[in-house]
Scaffold this active site. Structure first.
Site, PDB file in Angstrom:
ATOM      1  N   SER A  41       0.830  -1.208   0.000  1.00 19.33           N
ATOM      2  CA  SER A  41       0.000   0.000   0.000  1.00 19.33           C
ATOM      3  C   SER A  41       0.860   1.253   0.000  1.00 19.33           C
ATOM      4  O   SER A  41       2.005   1.260   0.456  1.00 19.33           O
ATOM      5  CB  SER A  41      -0.917   0.011   1.219  1.00 19.33           C
ATOM      6  OG  SER A  41      -1.666  -1.184   1.292  1.00 19.33           O
TER       7      SER A  41
HETATM    8  N1  SAH Z   1      -0.954  -3.900   3.658  1.00 23.98           N
HETATM    9  C1  SAH Z   1      -0.417  -4.728   2.603  1.00 23.98           C
HETATM   10  C2  SAH Z   1      -1.346  -4.640   1.445  1.00 23.98           C
HETATM   11  C3  SAH Z   1      -1.246  -5.756   0.492  1.00 23.98           C
HETATM   12  S1  SAH Z   1      -2.470  -5.685  -0.810  1.00 23.98           S
HETATM   13  C4  SAH Z   1       0.963  -4.208   2.239  1.00 23.98           C
HETATM   14  O1  SAH Z   1       1.194  -3.017   2.445  1.00 23.98           O
HETATM   15  O2  SAH Z   1       1.782  -4.964   1.739  1.00 23.98           O
HETATM   16  C5  SAH Z   1      -3.846  -6.504  -0.067  1.00 23.98           C
HETATM   17  C6  SAH Z   1      -3.652  -7.939   0.308  1.00 23.98           C
HETATM   18  O3  SAH Z   1      -4.928  -8.449   0.679  1.00 23.98           O
HETATM   19  C7  SAH Z   1      -3.140  -8.833  -0.804  1.00 23.98           C
HETATM   20  O4  SAH Z   1      -1.961  -9.454  -0.388  1.00 23.98           O
HETATM   21  C8  SAH Z   1      -4.277  -9.843  -1.008  1.00 23.98           C
HETATM   22  O5  SAH Z   1      -3.819 -11.152  -1.317  1.00 23.98           O
HETATM   23  C9  SAH Z   1      -4.956  -9.815   0.333  1.00 23.98           C
HETATM   24  N2  SAH Z   1      -6.348 -10.279   0.348  1.00 23.98           N
HETATM   25  C10 SAH Z   1      -7.339 -10.036  -0.540  1.00 23.98           C
HETATM   26  N3  SAH Z   1      -8.481 -10.635  -0.172  1.00 23.98           N
HETATM   27  C11 SAH Z   1      -8.205 -11.300   0.993  1.00 23.98           C
HETATM   28  C12 SAH Z   1      -8.961 -12.131   1.867  1.00 23.98           C
HETATM   29  N4  SAH Z   1     -10.242 -12.446   1.635  1.00 23.98           N
HETATM   30  N5  SAH Z   1      -8.335 -12.650   2.954  1.00 23.98           N
HETATM   31  C13 SAH Z   1      -7.039 -12.369   3.226  1.00 23.98           C
HETATM   32  N6  SAH Z   1      -6.274 -11.597   2.437  1.00 23.98           N
HETATM   33  C14 SAH Z   1      -6.832 -11.068   1.336  1.00 23.98           C
END
Ligand code: SAH
Length: 227
Positions: free
Chosen positions: A60
């Site tokens: 993010s």
């Molecule tokens: N805060 C993280 C954001 C990663 S993007 C960072 O800064 O790295 C969002 C993440 O949510 C992705 O890795 C995706 O795989 C995950 N995601 C999406 N739907 C999800 C769900 N139902 N359960 C768990 N993770 C999920």
């Protein structure tokens, strides 16, 4: 400019973006974002942009992480559920703000990477689970705070159920192009919702998978000659 100076400049940018909670600024000044992104993107670690982390996902944008953490109003004794651990960057920031973080990620390969990074940095108040975050973490519930980094169309009911009375949940909701960040407070009468403005998150997807082998199309490229 070296990475440490870029990090300080990033924190100044967070202030300009409206993040003024000293605890949030403090943790974001400590965490080395370059540890959470692939080698090819190291020099962009402190640009205020999402960056690819593989498996079609992104770390993010710092200003968005700052705004979400500020909106969460998290205190040092709280237990927090985080959906979408991804790289582990926001998890590390949360770990510095609260007593315990329960982090869920649906892509196993990403969770393994995040786990290694957090261990390397001796961050030990985080519990990680490979699962579909839409079901929450029933054995850990109820939580003081819940935060999600992926956008569902509607608020997942299990998450609402697992929020303590008096608790706050911060999450993006909506479909691509029409998402808002919401702050939801649970009180004795129900849930009070507050729209914190337009955002662009990856979708909240059902089911847990080992990996997601997609061709990466970088969504962000710094301007030529950007400092
Ligand atoms: N805060 C993280 C954001 C990663 S993007 C960072 O800064 O790295 C969002 C993440 O949510 C992705 O890795 C995706 O795989 C995950 N995601 C999406 N739907 C999800 C769900 N139902 N359960 C768990 N993770 C999920």
């Amino acid at each position: 400019m070296n990475l440490a100076s870029r990090r300080i400049r990033m924190v100044m940018g967070l202030r300009r973006a409206g993040v003024n909670d000293p605890r949030v600024l403090g943790v974001m000044e400590q965490i080395e974002r370059e540890r959470f992104i692939p080698p090819a993107w190291q020099m962009d670690a402190y640009e205020d942009a999402p960056l690819p982390i593989g498996h079609g996902q992104t770390i993010s944008q710092p200003a968005v992480v700052g705004k979400m953490l500020q909106a969460l109003e998290a205190g040092p004794r709280m237990r927090v559920l985080e959906i979408g651990v991804g790289s582990g960057y926001q998890t590390a920031a949360l770990a510095g703000l609260v007593r315990a973080v329960f982090g869920i990620e649906r892509i196993k390969a990403l969770l393994s990477g995040a786990k290694l990074r957090l261990e390397e940095q001796k961050i030990d108040n985080v519990f990680l689970r490979w699962a579909d975050g839409g079901k929450g973490w029933p054995e850990g519930a109820p939580f003081d705070r819940i935060i999600a980094a992926a956008a569902a169309d509607d608020m997942p009911g299990a998450l609402a159920d697992q929020l303590k009375p008096g608790g706050i949940m911060v999450l993006p909701l909506g479909v691509a192009g029409h998402q808002s960040l919401w702050r939801i407070r649970r009180d004795d009468t129900g849930f009070q919702t507050e729209d914190l403005g337009a955002v662009a998150f990856v979708p909240f997807l059902p089911g847990a998978i080992e990996a997601n082998l997609v061709a990466e199309t970088p969504r962000y490229r710094p301007a030529q000659g950007a400092a």
